[in-house]
Design a protein around this motif. Structure first.
Motif, PDB file in Angstrom:
ATOM      1  N   TYR A  91       0.464  -1.387  -0.010  1.00 32.44           N
ATOM      2  CA  TYR A  91       0.039   0.245   0.001  1.00 32.44           C
ATOM      3  C   TYR A  91       0.855   1.535  -0.192  1.00 32.44           C
ATOM      4  CZ  TYR A  91       1.166   0.098   4.856  1.00 32.44           C
ATOM      5  OH  TYR A  91       1.693   0.239   5.836  1.00 32.44           O
ATOM      6  N   VAL A  92       0.502   1.929  -0.158  1.00 31.26           N
ATOM      7  CA  VAL A  92       1.633   3.599  -0.377  1.00 31.26           C
ATOM      8  C   VAL A  92       0.169   4.839   0.423  1.00 31.26           C
ATOM      9  CG1 VAL A  92       2.080   5.725  -1.896  1.00 31.26           C
ATOM     10  CG2 VAL A  92       2.216   3.122  -2.913  1.00 31.26           C
ATOM     11  N   ARG A  93       1.440   5.218   1.366  1.00 33.73           N
ATOM     12  CA  ARG A  93       0.768   6.084   2.263  1.00 33.73           C
ATOM     13  C   ARG A  93       1.614   7.302   1.223  1.00 33.73           C
ATOM     14  NH1 ARG A  93       2.924   7.180   7.113  1.00 33.73           N
ATOM     15  NH2 ARG A  93       1.285   7.912   8.467  1.00 33.73           N
ATOM     16  N   ALA A  94       1.222   8.825   1.716  1.00 36.41           N
ATOM     17  CA  ALA A  94       1.459   9.515   1.013  1.00 36.41           C
ATOM     18  C   ALA A  94       0.351  11.256   1.639  1.00 36.41           C
ATOM     19  CB  ALA A  94       0.682  10.473  -0.365  1.00 36.41           C
ATOM     20  N   ARG A  95       1.188  11.886   1.694  1.00 34.97           N
ATOM     21  CA  ARG A  95       1.196  13.568   2.196  1.00 34.97           C
ATOM     22  C   ARG A  95       1.733  14.844   1.270  1.00 34.97           C
ATOM     23  NH1 ARG A  95       0.937  14.372   7.958  1.00 34.97           N
ATOM     24  NH2 ARG A  95       0.702  16.493   7.633  1.00 34.97           N
ATOM     25  N   VAL A  96       1.042  16.072   1.620  1.00 34.87           N
ATOM     26  CA  VAL A  96       1.680  16.835   0.636  1.00 34.87           C
ATOM     27  C   VAL A  96       1.312  17.958   2.171  1.00 34.87           C
ATOM     28  CG1 VAL A  96       1.353  16.525  -1.240  1.00 34.87           C
ATOM     29  CG2 VAL A  96      -0.161  17.588  -0.152  1.00 34.87           C
ATOM     30  N   GLY A 105      -3.102  13.898   2.830  1.00 32.37           N
ATOM     31  CA  GLY A 105      -3.118  12.592   3.120  1.00 32.37           C
ATOM     32  C   GLY A 105      -3.563  11.359   2.455  1.00 32.37           C
ATOM     33  N   THR A 106      -3.284  10.884   2.464  1.00 33.04           N
ATOM     34  CA  THR A 106      -4.289   9.651   1.550  1.00 33.04           C
ATOM     35  C   THR A 106      -3.373   7.837   1.540  1.00 33.04           C
ATOM     36  OG1 THR A 106      -5.142   9.176  -0.253  1.00 33.04           O
ATOM     37  CG2 THR A 106      -3.433   9.709  -0.863  1.00 33.04           C
ATOM     38  N   ILE A 107      -4.194   7.349   1.996  1.00 32.17           N
ATOM     39  CA  ILE A 107      -3.565   5.636   2.302  1.00 32.17           C
ATOM     40  C   ILE A 107      -3.988   5.236   1.249  1.00 32.17           C
ATOM     41  CG2 ILE A 107      -2.573   3.970   3.624  1.00 32.17           C
ATOM     42  CD1 ILE A 107      -2.862   5.379   6.335  1.00 32.17           C
ATOM     43  N   GLN A 108      -3.277   4.485   0.286  1.00 29.29           N
ATOM     44  CA  GLN A 108      -4.208   4.098  -1.199  1.00 29.29           C
ATOM     45  C   GLN A 108      -3.298   2.547  -0.945  1.00 29.29           C
ATOM     46  OE1 GLN A 108      -6.163   4.963  -3.599  1.00 29.29           O
ATOM     47  NE2 GLN A 108      -6.099   7.525  -2.661  1.00 29.29           N
ATOM     48  N   GLY A 109      -5.167   1.433  -1.539  1.00 26.87           N
ATOM     49  CA  GLY A 109      -4.196  -0.320  -1.109  1.00 26.87           C
ATOM     50  C   GLY A 109      -3.962  -0.854  -0.417  1.00 26.87           C
ATOM     51  N   ILE A 110      -5.568  -0.897   1.087  1.00 32.46           N
ATOM     52  CA  ILE A 110      -5.294  -1.277   1.842  1.00 32.46           C
ATOM     53  C   ILE A 110      -6.441  -0.683   2.632  1.00 32.46           C
ATOM     54  CG2 ILE A 110      -3.776   0.055   3.687  1.00 32.46           C
ATOM     55  CD1 ILE A 110      -3.217  -2.583   3.895  1.00 32.46           C
TER      56      ILE A 110
END
Length: 814
Positions: free
Chosen positions: A643-648, A669-674
């Motif tokens: 999965y991927v965690r991302a934030r700006v 922020g967002t968490i994708q794939g889980i």
């Protein structure tokens, strides 16, 4: 031995014309010694009126021995009280000083010293004769007396002692002859004595004046201001002694001294603008008021002609390019001779030459020859350029007997120039700053040194010599903070910043808080392989006990970064790394409606980039910042589930005047794939707290679970707690925004702010159910950043939310 005389009947007169008391006077002379002993004793006696009567003289107070010595009668002086602390009186002239300063006297030096002194009777008789002769108009002539060495009539012709004012013809010491009749007039009574007051020249109004008031008047300065680019009057008022006195002085002399000082000041200000022959006069005028105040301190100015450059001569060797000095000489013939411009040109040449390949250039002493007949001057400037050079190698060594922190090879790693590049002093200054930024040096000197090695093209190599002294390598540090929901948090660290040279640091850190405890070890190598790049390896264990989750986590991580530091803020930063986590966390199971411990093994990568155009790392007042973080991760429990965690994050700072700054921030922020349940609670997103949305406790925003209250006792009839509680469970996306108005006064500041944000279960943040918090904060500004205390409250507060939330930390909120 000479004669001894005892005179017991000396009488004195008081102010009322009566005699008061008798005194005994004994004077003994001893031949050959020149010493005279004099004693006076006051004796009680009846007072007699001035009627010619005479009191009975006292008995002799001294008698003469057969050997010629005089025996004095001791006075009845009372003894001091017992245990009296009498002061010790030092003699004004000591015996030693007296014997040293007074020469010895003898008859060999002066024969008069060996002659006997005439008697009192002989003395008075001679005076009486002189008086009689003076009254008769006859010329007085001296005659030998019967005593050797004395002057006067013979013994058988001594005139009788006259009865003078008191009518007493028989006296051991007679009255002095009276030559002024006024001396015989009795003194008036005290109550009839007329005392006239002394009259002074000053008037009463002048005597009441304790301060002198004045005003300052400068005439004619505007004639020079018309041709200058600055305000001479403003400069005068900033530096004036008269203006600094605020129109008050202790006396006129002080006003005159200030006036003289300001006259010289105006002369200096005019000369700095090219007026070298002004006429300046000053005066103090009185006002028409009775006391003449306020005074007027007047300076009249005639600037005279403004001198210009007749010639500009630079004495220097040929440079490459040829016009290198001329292009930086911002003066030309005909320009006024202004001191600031001359100094600026010389400074420009002194800076430019080392930047263009001349490391040893020196600007000499200027000469400006003024001609008052033509009102101009000839400017001559000698410049020693020295050899043109290129960068060679590096040398280093200890200064003042200290130790070095790293070798010449590492010094070369910090430099931003290569061998063979044309010498540029800006690169040398940059190297000096990089050496200081390591934090390992207490002293660093960077200077060029000639090598004599030819580099071609008319240049030669210079080595960069670095003298360094290593600073103490060990450091202790501590920090503390407090936040509602996060509790008190104290962290400390010990570091050896150069345990593995060069710049290899070992750091041991620990965290102790009400809801967080942990310890770890970090290895960090600064300037690893290239300047400003760091490599970090971390091993740590952390126990967390928050309302959202409880966790026991172990973490191994490695990271390469190009980051800002408090001493070296960088406009562009980046980081990448790898980490491995093993954590045991309690989580609420929606299906079982219970909390249960779950174990997670997570592996992942980290990548981050940042842009920083702000003016300060800890207290920005203008500019902006932006960062983006991406963390590809995977669960390792059963296989690999990525999965991927991302934030700006972005923030901007807008100054208004010198005291007010508007600051704004936005994050998402967002968490994708889980799914959320498959994600470890510590890896989910939360909001709320001092660095997030103020007004809410730490991690309190977002989705929450409704769980049985473990503290609720259904069997207790007095139980008042709710049987269910809500606890945050985190989400897969969030958004936040903040706006602040920062006002600073001195070392203190006040901040008003409003924050907004929310956490969502979905992977994409929205704008529904946004929560707002508002508050006020105080700032105390220090050298390492502001100390921050914020108080905030939630807007539209809901059940279970705290009314007031407190946050304490170092640095601005963003």
């Amino acid at each position: 031995m000479g004669p001894n005389w005892h005179v017991p009947g000396l009488k004195t007169m008081d102010a009322s014309g009566t005699r008061s008391g008798n005194r005994a006077l004994t004077c003994a002379f001893r031949a050959g010694t020149g010493l005279c002993a004099l004693s006076v004793a006051l004796l009680a006696a009846p007072t007699s009126a001035q009627d010619g009567s005479q009191t009975t003289p006292p008995e002799d107070s001294a008698e003469q021995r057969p050997d010629g010595d005089v025996v004095q009668m001791e006075l009845d002086v009372p003894a001091p009280p017992l245990n009296a602390q009498l002061p010790e009186i030092e003699p004004i002239v000591t015996d030693e000083e007296f014997a040293e300063d007074i020469p010895e006297l003898s008859a060999e030096d002066d024969i008069e010293l060996d002659r006997p002194m005439e008697s009192i009777a002989e003395f008075e008789a001679r005076l009486a004769e002189e008086q009689a002769l003076a009254d008769a108009g006859a010329e007085t002539s001296g005659a030998e007396t019967g005593i050797e060495g004395s002057v006067g009539p013979p013994d058988d012709e001594i005139a009788p002692i006259p009865a003078l004012v008191d009518g007493d013809p028989v006296e051991e010491i007679g009255d002095a002859p009276v030559r002024d009749a006024e001396l015989t007039v009795p003194l008036p009574a005290l109550d009839a004595f007329d005392v006239e007051p002394v009259e002074f020249a000053e008037t009463e109004a002048d005597a009441e004046i304790l301060e002198v008031e004045y005003g300052t008047v400068v005439n004619g300065l505007e004639l020079a201001e018309a041709d200058t680019e600055i305000s001479l009057r403003d400069q005068f008022e900033d530096l004036s002694a008269l203006e600094d006195g605020d129109g008050e002085a202790s006396n006129v002399a002080q006003v005159a001294a200030r006036l003289e000082e300001d006259s010289r000041l105006i002369e200096t200000l005019l000369a700095a603008q090219g007026y070298y022959s002004p006429t300046i006069t000053s005066r103090i005028d009185r006002s028409p008021e009775v006391n003449g105040q306020p005074l007027a301190a007047v300076i009249d100015v005639v600037p005279g002609p403004r001198y210009t450059f007749a010639e500009i001569n630079v004495l220097a060797d040929r440079t490459v390019p040829d016009a290198l000095i001329a292009d930086n000489m911002a003066l030309k013939v005909g320009d006024p001779i202004i001191a600031a411009r001359v100094q600026g040109v010389e400074a420009q040449i002194a800076v430019t030459l080392p930047q263009q390949g001349y490391p040893f250039a020196e600007v000499g002493q200027r000469d400006i020859l003024l001609d008052p007949d033509t009102d101009d001057g000839v400017y001559t400037l000698p410049v020693e350029t020295g050899p043109r050079a290129r960068f060679g190698g590096f040398t280093t060594g200890p200064a003042d007997g200290g130790e070095i922190a790293f070798d010449a090879e590492h010094v070369g790693l910090l430099a931003r120039f290569e061998r063979g590049e044309l010498y540029d002093s800006r690169m040398v200054d940059d190297l000096r700053q990089a050496l200081i930024a390591t934090g390992l040096l207490s002293t660093a000197s960077v200077v060029p040194e000639l090598t004599g090695e030819v580099a071609g093209d008319g240049t030669e190599y210079v080595n960069i010599a670095v003298e360094q002294v290593a600073s103490p390598p060990r450091t202790l540090a501590a920090s503390a903070g407090f936040g509602t929901g996060q509790g008190l948090r104290v962290s400390g660290s010990w570091a050896h910043r150069n345990l593995f040279p060069p710049e290899g640091a070992l750091i041991a850190q620990a965290v102790l808080g009400t809801q967080e405890q942990g310890a770890g070890v970090t290895f960090r190598r600064s300037n690893a392989g290239r300047r400003d790049r760091s490599f970090t390896a971390v091993a740590e264990a952390l126990r967390s006990d928050y309302e959202a989750f409880e966790a026991l986590t172990g973490r191994l991580a490695a990271r390469v970064s190009y980051d800002s530091t408090p001493l070296w803020q960088k406009p562009f930063t980046y980081a990448y790394g790898v980490q491995l986590l093993g954590t045991i966390e309690d989580d609420f199971n929606v299906e079982t409606q219970e909390r249960e411990d779950r174990t997670f093994f997570i592996g992942g990568l980290t990548g981050q980039i940042g842009i920083d155009r702000s003016d300060s790392l800890l207290n920005p007042t203008k500019g902006f910042r932006a960062t983006a973080l991406i963390e590809p991760e995977g669960s390792l429990n059963s296989g690999f589930s990525p999965y991927v965690r991302a934030r700006v994050d972005g923030s901007g700072y807008f100054p208004f005047g010198d005291s007010i700054v508007l600051a704004a921030r936005a994050s998402a922020g967002t968490i994708q794939g889980i799914d959320r349940f498959d994600l470890a609670p510590s890896r989910r997103f939360y909001a709320g707290g001092g660095g997030s949305v103020r007004g809410f406790a730490y991690q309190q925003l977002g989705p929450k679970s409704i769980e049985p209250n473990p503290d609720f006792d259904p069997t207790d009839p007095d139980e008042e707690d709710n049987p269910f509680i809500s606890r945050p469970i985190g989400g897969r996306s969030f958004n936040e925004a903040s706006f602040e108005v920062r006002y600073r006064f001195g070392d203190y500041g006040v901040v008003g702010f409003i924050d907004a944000g929310q956490v969502y279960d979905s992977t994409t943040p929205g704008f529904s159910d946004l929560r707002f918090g508002a508050g006020i904060g105080g700032r105390f500004y220090t050298n390492f950043g502001p100390f921050r205390v914020d108080l905030a409250t939630p807007l539209d507060r809901r059940e279970g939310e705290s009314r007031i939330n407190v946050y304490v930390s170092i640095g601005q909120a963003f």
